[in-house]
Write an enzyme that holds these catalytic residues in place. Sequence first.
Site, PDB file in Angstrom:
ATOM      1  N   CYS A 147      37.511  29.785  13.483  1.00  0.00           N
ATOM      2  CA  CYS A 147      38.847  30.297  13.193  1.00  0.00           C
ATOM      3  C   CYS A 147      39.886  29.185  13.196  1.00  0.00           C
ATOM      4  CB  CYS A 147      39.249  31.367  14.202  1.00  0.00           C
ATOM      5  SG  CYS A 147      38.241  32.867  14.109  1.00  0.00           S
ATOM      6  N   PHE A 148      39.601  28.120  13.945  1.00  0.00           N
ATOM      7  CA  PHE A 148      40.579  27.047  14.093  1.00  0.00           C
ATOM      8  C   PHE A 148      40.092  25.716  13.529  1.00  0.00           C
ATOM      9  CE2 PHE A 148      41.027  30.062  17.644  1.00  0.00           C
ATOM     10  CZ  PHE A 148      42.271  30.586  17.316  1.00  0.00           C
TER      11      PHE A 148
END
Length: 886
Positions: A836-837
């Site tokens: 996600c990051f």
Amino acid sequence: MDEQLMSWATTRPEDWQQGGKSEVYLWGNGRYGQLAGVGTNPMMPTLAPSLLQTQQVVCGQNCTFLVQYNGTVLAVGEGQYGRLGQGNSDDLYVPTIISAFQGYVVIQLVTSCGSDGHSMALTETGEVFSWGDGDFGKLGHGNSERQRRPKLIEALQGEEVIQLACGFRHSAVVTADGKLFTFGSGESGRLGQRSTSNKMLPERVAALEGYRVGQVSCGLNHTLVLSLDGMIVWAFGDGDYGKLGTGSSTAKYYPQKVEQLCNKGIKKVSCGTQFSVALACDGHVYTFGQERLIGLPDSMHKNKSCPQVVPSLEGLFIEDVALGCEHVLALSSTGDIYAWGCNSEGQLGLGHSNPVKEPTLVTALQGKNIRQISAGRCHSSAWTTPSTSMKNSGGTGNFQLGLPQSVPPQYNTLKDCSPDILSMRLRVLYHFSDLMYKSWRLLNLDTKNPVSTSRYSSGTTAIIRGELRGLLSPKVNTLPLVRSIGRTMTQGKTYGPQITVKRISTKGRSSKPIFVQIAKQVVSLNPLELRLPSRAWKVKLVGEGADDAGGVFDDTITEMCQELQSGVVDLLIHTPNSFADVGSNTDRFLLNPAALSKDHMVQFRFLGILMAVAIRTKKPLDLHLAPWVWKQLCSMLLGGPDLEEVDLLTYRTLQGILHLENSGITEENFHVMIPLDSFVAHSADGRQVPVVPGGQNISLTFSNRTEYVERTLDYRLHEMDSQVAAVREGMSTIIPVPLLSLLTAQQLEQLVCGLPEVSVEMLKKLVRYRDITESHQLIGWFWQSLEEFTNEERVLFLRFVSGRSRLPSNPADISQKFQIIKVDRPVNGLPTAQTCFFLLRLPPYSSQAILAERLRYSIHNCPSIDMDNYMLTHNTDPADSSDTED
């Protein structure tokens, strides 16, 4: 030939720059990265070898902007208050594209040299954007909010702006019809509005309504304005040190004529902090204001509040001047630079940091053929690219081109042409693109309702058929689509509707393919909810613990691409060349002509939605479709050569039937030699099909063989029309499909699929290190390992850290930085990632070989997000426990 020439100019624009590749020199304060990698505080001009395509350098408040020939803008340096336009306040040490300008050609950019930093940019089509600190309303958006990305100044729409200026706390623009607008802080009368009130929207300076303004400059707290004919100069704002040139030090709240500059033929006016400079058309330089900054000998300081010619420059013809906060650069007609003023950071380029009162030659740049200059707060730049004229009311393009040294080997059709001939031809192509860019809205690009063919519509027809698309520059091919997407983006949301996906088998029953599950849910949603810049929908994984902050969305898209190409979902088939193992495109796929059911059409529409979402979100799909498919999606007509590219054996068979000359085949032995007896042929998926209604009952003979070949070719070229129409229908809910008629097949493929090769160099440009430095041994080992990986392994690595399998072709399309964190864990442990990051956690390693081995293990054994069931009981609703899937 023309297509190769345009391709060369597009992919290697530096070869065509006037004067050759640009040489950019930077010096002064570089502690925030604003010198683009040439050092932290060089006091002598230093060459920046990575800036070869630079048309304009704009030095500002500890930051630098680079405008390239194609209108692309890059930023580097201090990012505080969002002044770099990247959507955040991070500092940048590598020039990075401002993605908000995609779809626009920037022709002018200005930035402030002080306060908290703000900027404005003018595009080729007249839009004005501003970003950075918004105090006092100086961004012109009706408020004092900062803007971390360039935002269109809506109040200026309808005005044809030709020039911009940024002061410390105020801004100004000039229009083609001579109007002056100011906005921001009104303190000391710097807006010329007869008051000290702040203006949060651009407001016309009423006092100059009877005049035609040509140029404006904004300083710390004063403003200079020049008439279009250069015969009148006005000043207003704070008058300290006599910087208004009116003979006094009092503030002026509305424009006052600077009498001693009137009728002198002034070419340019410039404002510093507490001083001003005016450049005359005859090459003379006039200064006024604070004594230490105006470049005059002590004997002339008593008249500092009146414009005076700088005596040490009188024997020179000065072409341009650039003012920083407290220093000046002057460019002579011979390409020499003279500098004076504050020098605390070595910004004068003289090799020391002592202040300089009078113009001094920058010897390090002698003989470098400098053509342009820029000065920021405490750094400076000079470069060799010739200046382009300011946008005029006609908005004509700039077709000045240099001559390449040689023809690159990949452009073989051009190898026998002289550079002069190629340059002349490229000017013609650019002119054609410029005309198209201004008029494409007048073309009927709707392939469903084409205009009748006539000599007046032949150009449009050639565009639609695809014959001219390769001759157009990218600003015609792609900018209309990119701009339209930007204008139709649904704002204010980080993700779209939630959909559920069940990947885990229960009670011995396998789940339906992810593609099928998502397709059924997404096609029924309101398309407006899907037109987002990031996640078009949020994925809830049934029975799994992952929360979708972006990584799950990316991961499921990667899985859907795998399902499409592994046969789990039957929408795609291998090319006939793949089955026969002959010819080209043996590793590519076609749309399945046999997939005709209602469910199939829904799934094809979803495939179109998926492609359009990839274009909108700039997250490429790992799809290996044949050029045939991309041409169809672009509405380009297919022909025999296209069939040859995907089905060589069928194409040769048809050609053999058609051309029987010298083959020995006659009407008498035709049936013996040709193993076909009716109007039947193989489809792309290998079925025997009639090529006309009842074709199995029509005999193939020597006399009707030409008709057979034509009918078969027509059938094969159109057998996937229904599937293509469904895909385009899905795309049309997310993006403006008629604009695909301006794209080439290669351009559409690149927009949807990005780059098949995972570039280590691109990842290096995107990286941000946390708790570790670039020079650390562990980082060196990591990059060495990645470079040693095969591309297939790099694809697995990319999926491991981001969930996606491809990178966009444009680095600016990647909104997240690739983060590498050093973690305090046992030596030689496994690396971990958060998709996600876009984040990789590296523990310490004892050698590069062990790091590479552990990384390989991780990417091969962790191909998907959170399949471990560790939150099964916490994330399963009672309704989800059924062993059936809707």
